[in-house]
Design a protein around this motif. Sequence first.
Motif, PDB file in Angstrom:
ATOM      1  N   PHE A  37     113.897  22.207 -51.607  1.00 22.81           N
ATOM      2  CA  PHE A  37     115.300  21.767 -51.503  1.00 22.81           C
ATOM      3  C   PHE A  37     116.119  22.321 -52.674  1.00 22.81           C
ATOM      4  O   PHE A  37     117.186  22.908 -52.493  1.00 22.81           O
ATOM      5  CB  PHE A  37     115.328  20.231 -51.481  1.00 22.81           C
ATOM      6  N   GLY A  43     144.484  16.703 -50.358  1.00 23.25           N
ATOM      7  CA  GLY A  43     144.549  18.099 -49.933  1.00 23.25           C
ATOM      8  C   GLY A  43     143.377  18.828 -50.565  1.00 23.25           C
ATOM      9  O   GLY A  43     142.571  18.232 -51.290  1.00 23.25           O
ATOM     10  N   PRO A  44     143.250  20.133 -50.287  1.00 23.27           N
ATOM     11  CA  PRO A  44     142.131  20.883 -50.862  1.00 23.27           C
ATOM     12  C   PRO A  44     142.275  21.065 -52.378  1.00 23.27           C
ATOM     13  O   PRO A  44     143.382  21.279 -52.878  1.00 23.27           O
ATOM     14  CB  PRO A  44     142.189  22.230 -50.132  1.00 23.27           C
ATOM     15  N   SER A 102     131.233   7.061 -53.769  1.00 24.97           N
ATOM     16  CA  SER A 102     130.197   6.216 -53.165  1.00 24.97           C
ATOM     17  C   SER A 102     128.975   6.048 -54.054  1.00 24.97           C
ATOM     18  O   SER A 102     128.035   5.357 -53.661  1.00 24.97           O
ATOM     19  CB  SER A 102     129.799   6.764 -51.792  1.00 24.97           C
ATOM     20  N   VAL A 103     128.970   6.686 -55.229  1.00 23.78           N
ATOM     21  CA  VAL A 103     127.780   6.605 -56.073  1.00 23.78           C
ATOM     22  C   VAL A 103     128.109   5.965 -57.427  1.00 23.78           C
ATOM     23  O   VAL A 103     129.037   6.401 -58.120  1.00 23.78           O
ATOM     24  CB  VAL A 103     127.141   8.001 -56.269  1.00 23.78           C
TER      25      VAL A 103
HETATM   26  C1  BJW Z   1     137.148  17.835 -51.109  1.00 25.98           C
HETATM   27  C2  BJW Z   1     137.044  19.092 -50.583  1.00 25.98           C
HETATM   28  C3  BJW Z   1     137.953  20.016 -51.036  1.00 25.98           C
HETATM   29  C4  BJW Z   1     135.530  17.946 -49.667  1.00 25.98           C
HETATM   30  N1  BJW Z   1     138.869  19.669 -51.947  1.00 25.98           N
HETATM   31  N2  BJW Z   1     138.052  17.497 -52.019  1.00 25.98           N
HETATM   32  C5  BJW Z   1     120.855   0.159 -53.980  1.00 25.98           C
HETATM   33  C6  BJW Z   1     119.561   0.619 -54.097  1.00 25.98           C
HETATM   34  C7  BJW Z   1     119.227   1.566 -55.089  1.00 25.98           C
HETATM   35  C8  BJW Z   1     120.174   2.053 -55.979  1.00 25.98           C
HETATM   36  C9  BJW Z   1     121.468   1.568 -55.846  1.00 25.98           C
HETATM   37  C10 BJW Z   1     121.792   0.642 -54.867  1.00 25.98           C
HETATM   38  N3  BJW Z   1     123.117   0.360 -54.965  1.00 25.98           N
HETATM   39  C11 BJW Z   1     123.625   1.108 -55.980  1.00 25.98           C
HETATM   40  C12 BJW Z   1     122.627   1.837 -56.526  1.00 25.98           C
HETATM   41  C13 BJW Z   1     122.780   2.797 -57.646  1.00 25.98           C
HETATM   42  C14 BJW Z   1     122.778   4.224 -57.133  1.00 25.98           C
HETATM   43  C15 BJW Z   1     123.866   4.384 -56.086  1.00 25.98           C
HETATM   44  O1  BJW Z   1     125.046   4.488 -56.399  1.00 25.98           O
HETATM   45  N4  BJW Z   1     123.502   4.413 -54.804  1.00 25.98           N
HETATM   46  C16 BJW Z   1     124.521   4.454 -53.726  1.00 25.98           C
HETATM   47  C17 BJW Z   1     124.196   5.575 -52.767  1.00 25.98           C
HETATM   48  C18 BJW Z   1     124.539   3.103 -53.076  1.00 25.98           C
HETATM   49  N5  BJW Z   1     123.027   5.073 -58.273  1.00 25.98           N
HETATM   50  C19 BJW Z   1     122.029   5.512 -59.024  1.00 25.98           C
HETATM   51  O2  BJW Z   1     120.869   5.303 -58.751  1.00 25.98           O
HETATM   52  C20 BJW Z   1     122.419   6.264 -60.268  1.00 25.98           C
HETATM   53  N6  BJW Z   1     121.753   5.708 -61.388  1.00 25.98           N
HETATM   54  C21 BJW Z   1     121.982   4.441 -61.772  1.00 25.98           C
HETATM   55  O3  BJW Z   1     122.722   3.680 -61.191  1.00 25.98           O
HETATM   56  O4  BJW Z   1     121.282   4.112 -62.905  1.00 25.98           O
HETATM   57  C22 BJW Z   1     121.419   2.768 -63.402  1.00 25.98           C
HETATM   58  C23 BJW Z   1     122.509   2.588 -64.404  1.00 25.98           C
HETATM   59  C24 BJW Z   1     123.476   3.538 -64.605  1.00 25.98           C
HETATM   60  C25 BJW Z   1     124.483   3.338 -65.552  1.00 25.98           C
HETATM   61  C26 BJW Z   1     124.519   2.201 -66.281  1.00 25.98           C
HETATM   62  C27 BJW Z   1     123.542   1.253 -66.092  1.00 25.98           C
HETATM   63  C28 BJW Z   1     122.524   1.456 -65.161  1.00 25.98           C
HETATM   64  C29 BJW Z   1     122.000   7.732 -60.158  1.00 25.98           C
HETATM   65  C30 BJW Z   1     122.790   8.451 -59.119  1.00 25.98           C
HETATM   66  C31 BJW Z   1     122.224   9.859 -58.922  1.00 25.98           C
HETATM   67  C32 BJW Z   1     123.026  10.621 -57.879  1.00 25.98           C
HETATM   68  N7  BJW Z   1     122.343  11.800 -57.560  1.00 25.98           N
HETATM   69  C33 BJW Z   1     122.934  12.720 -56.590  1.00 25.98           C
HETATM   70  C34 BJW Z   1     121.898  13.817 -56.197  1.00 25.98           C
HETATM   71  C35 BJW Z   1     121.382  14.537 -57.367  1.00 25.98           C
HETATM   72  C36 BJW Z   1     122.209  15.755 -57.698  1.00 25.98           C
HETATM   73  C37 BJW Z   1     122.003  16.877 -56.718  1.00 25.98           C
HETATM   74  O5  BJW Z   1     120.951  17.026 -56.106  1.00 25.98           O
HETATM   75  O6  BJW Z   1     122.984  17.631 -56.554  1.00 25.98           O
HETATM   76  O7  BJW Z   1     124.157  13.252 -57.102  1.00 25.98           O
HETATM   77  S1  BJW Z   1     123.437  11.947 -55.053  1.00 25.98           S
HETATM   78  C38 BJW Z   1     124.867  12.932 -54.811  1.00 25.98           C
HETATM   79  O8  BJW Z   1     126.004  12.045 -54.806  1.00 25.98           O
HETATM   80  C39 BJW Z   1     124.981  13.825 -56.059  1.00 25.98           C
HETATM   81  C40 BJW Z   1     126.438  13.686 -56.350  1.00 25.98           C
HETATM   82  O9  BJW Z   1     126.690  14.024 -57.716  1.00 25.98           O
HETATM   83  C41 BJW Z   1     126.755  12.269 -55.997  1.00 25.98           C
HETATM   84  C42 BJW Z   1     128.215  12.013 -55.735  1.00 25.98           C
HETATM   85  O10 BJW Z   1     128.644  12.710 -54.603  1.00 25.98           O
HETATM   86  P1  BJW Z   1     130.117  13.308 -54.540  1.00 25.98           P
HETATM   87  O11 BJW Z   1     130.262  14.334 -55.591  1.00 25.98           O
HETATM   88  O12 BJW Z   1     131.106  12.224 -54.524  1.00 25.98           O
HETATM   89  O13 BJW Z   1     130.076  14.097 -53.135  1.00 25.98           O
HETATM   90  P2  BJW Z   1     130.367  13.513 -51.667  1.00 25.98           P
HETATM   91  O14 BJW Z   1     129.823  14.475 -50.698  1.00 25.98           O
HETATM   92  O15 BJW Z   1     129.968  12.121 -51.522  1.00 25.98           O
HETATM   93  O16 BJW Z   1     131.976  13.536 -51.595  1.00 25.98           O
HETATM   94  C43 BJW Z   1     132.691  14.748 -51.606  1.00 25.98           C
HETATM   95  C44 BJW Z   1     134.169  14.419 -51.598  1.00 25.98           C
HETATM   96  O17 BJW Z   1     134.874  15.632 -51.733  1.00 25.98           O
HETATM   97  C45 BJW Z   1     134.649  13.753 -50.299  1.00 25.98           C
HETATM   98  O18 BJW Z   1     135.462  12.633 -50.619  1.00 25.98           O
HETATM   99  C46 BJW Z   1     135.500  14.830 -49.629  1.00 25.98           C
HETATM  100  O19 BJW Z   1     136.626  14.311 -48.960  1.00 25.98           O
HETATM  101  C47 BJW Z   1     135.923  15.661 -50.803  1.00 25.98           C
HETATM  102  N8  BJW Z   1     136.155  17.063 -50.481  1.00 25.98           N
HETATM  103  N9  BJW Z   1     136.015  19.098 -49.620  1.00 25.98           N
HETATM  104  C48 BJW Z   1     138.884  18.372 -52.380  1.00 25.98           C
HETATM  105  N10 BJW Z   1     137.960  21.288 -50.527  1.00 25.98           N
END
Ligand code: BJW
Length: 244
Positions: free
Chosen positions: A55, A218-219, A180-181
């Motif tokens: 991956f 927007g983008p 969402s994260v």
């Molecule tokens: C455009 C566009 C264009 C498109 N122009 N815009 C229940 C069980 C277990 C865990 C949890 C739980 N509930 C909560 C948790 C915590 C968990 C979590 O949040 N889970 C949720 C899914 C529920 N979080 C964690 O586990 C984190 N650690 C943690 O909480 O530790 C404890 C702690 C922390 C701090 C203090 C104290 C304690 C770790 C999170 C790790 C996330 N990892 C990932 C994958 C690894 C990286 C990789 O492989 O690349 O990170 S997941 C993935 O999501 C990636 C991203 O960085 C992250 C966020 O995604 P992002 O960037 O928002 O992308 P999308 O696709 O969601 O959104 C894209 C947006 O762009 C959209 O809105 C579009 O509209 C827009 N867009 N084109 C402008 N052209």
Amino acid sequence: MIEVRRMVILTGAGVSAESGLGTFRDKDGLWTKYDLSEVATPEGFAANPHKVHEFYNARRQNLQQTKPNAAHHALSRLERYCGADFLLVTQNVDNLHEQAGSRNLIHMHGELNKIRCQCCGHKMPWTGDLAVSTTCTACAETGGLRPHIVWFGEMPFGMDAITQALSSCDLFISIGTSGSVYPANSFVDTARRAGAHTIELNLEPSEGQSMFAEVHYGPATKLVPEYVERLLGSGTTLGNVLDR
Ligand code: BJW
């Protein structure tokens, strides 16, 4: 009018989408093709490291062909103008912000072009493929190397510095993230409590849309350069003011 002295910018996958890197949760996003529990958790890696390496190898290969876009360049320009009072926090694991010239940058979810050894903790640059059979150059163990990525359930990097910057910023801009994260989706709340003006720039409303004082949709390649020009054009720098 607000006085802008300290800015924190948060970016997500949307800022790199127009460079050709997939987002996670959009239609055709990575999480529609892969089970995140299999490829983005420590448990998934322990169960099937080969699958996880495949991956990230594919994404690492894709990254080597990718260039920053107008949004990355605009943020680099904003940093040059604001100097030390600017922190860019990215959830992205690509290096497009660095390629565009951003320097004061925290990769809170790690970096695709780095790996680390679970046996000795050694971290190193890595742009090729990684396999279960790859040996650590520091401790010579095999099987301990993993992508330098923050998976679900792991602590993101740089949280102390991020929290400190958010707690004293007066402008917070969230760009291209679905909100969402956790903990990135809580940054707007921390900044708001610090009295900051909060702005969302995204393709569509994020999950946390209602938390922001100002929103634009927007983008990123259009919105971000326009917004940066607006900030710079308004003379926003240490002690200057921004209309809102
Ligand atoms: C455009 C566009 C264009 C498109 N122009 N815009 C229940 C069980 C277990 C865990 C949890 C739980 N509930 C909560 C948790 C915590 C968990 C979590 O949040 N889970 C949720 C899914 C529920 N979080 C964690 O586990 C984190 N650690 C943690 O909480 O530790 C404890 C702690 C922390 C701090 C203090 C104290 C304690 C770790 C999170 C790790 C996330 N990892 C990932 C994958 C690894 C990286 C990789 O492989 O690349 O990170 S997941 C993935 O999501 C990636 C991203 O960085 C992250 C966020 O995604 P992002 O960037 O928002 O992308 P999308 O696709 O969601 O959104 C894209 C947006 O762009 C959209 O809105 C579009 O509209 C827009 N867009 N084109 C402008 N052209």
